[in-house]
Design an enzyme around this catalytic site. Sequence first.
Site, PDB file in Angstrom:
ATOM      1  N   CYS A 110       0.786  -1.237   0.000  1.00  0.00           N
ATOM      2  CA  CYS A 110       0.000   0.000   0.000  1.00  0.00           C
ATOM      3  C   CYS A 110       0.816   1.283   0.000  1.00  0.00           C
ATOM      4  O   CYS A 110       0.786   2.038  -0.965  1.00  0.00           O
ATOM      5  CB  CYS A 110      -0.923   0.054   1.216  1.00  0.00           C
ATOM      6  SG  CYS A 110      -1.755  -1.452   1.617  1.00  0.00           S
ATOM      7  N   HIS A 127      -3.359   6.227   3.589  1.00  0.00           N
ATOM      8  CA  HIS A 127      -2.255   5.364   4.024  1.00  0.00           C
ATOM      9  C   HIS A 127      -0.874   5.914   3.672  1.00  0.00           C
ATOM     10  O   HIS A 127       0.037   5.172   3.307  1.00  0.00           O
ATOM     11  CB  HIS A 127      -2.431   3.952   3.473  1.00  0.00           C
ATOM     12  CG  HIS A 127      -1.824   2.912   4.364  1.00  0.00           C
ATOM     13  ND1 HIS A 127      -2.017   1.572   4.177  1.00  0.00           N
ATOM     14  CD2 HIS A 127      -1.024   3.014   5.452  1.00  0.00           C
ATOM     15  CE1 HIS A 127      -1.367   0.887   5.101  1.00  0.00           C
ATOM     16  NE2 HIS A 127      -0.753   1.754   5.891  1.00  0.00           N
TER      17      HIS A 127
END
Length: 202
Positions: free
Chosen positions: A40, A98
């Site tokens: 991510c 994120h």
Amino acid sequence: DMGYGDLVSFGNINQEMTYIDQLAAEGIRFRNFYSGDSLCSPSRVCLNTGRLAHRVGAVGGVRVFSFHERGGLPADELTIAEGLQSLGYHTGMVGKWHLGINAYNRTDGTHLPHNQGFEFVGTILPFSNAWPCDESKQYNKEGPDTSQCYLYWRDKMIQQPIKLNELTRRLVLDWYSFYNNWLAQKQTTGDDRPFYFYFSFL
């Protein structure tokens, strides 16, 4: 999880035309793209800056930014939102971020998207939709871990733990809000500046 080839605008002859295809016809289509990483945070760094994550120094302990870390996308890195904003674009985002939250204390929000060129920031997951957030208790018998499972609107925490069954609806409503405001401004003031919207489903 819509695939590249599921859209008419990318060659599917068996699918009906959609609003996404209209966006593709009126905008720019990117036909060649490689992910900068398999995880991510580093791949989001690459997507938002155009640079490899290790060149930016954006790597966490396990190559992703954890909810308890102080790291994040450095403020001096130019993001696509900042670049387009400097060219007059309206910018906005919703969804999974994120790329870090705080740098100096528990609430400073240094690494959040409103500090990275996004004028409008709706509902975001600053961390991740990790398995400890599962409400079914299938993976975590005690239920969601509130230390990891939280939802923000711009720079304020609005849910802890996350109500996952409401999340997609929230994201889409925030997109509509951004778009309708952009359209109203265009119609009332003649502001014909384009927009860049980063919509990151989970």
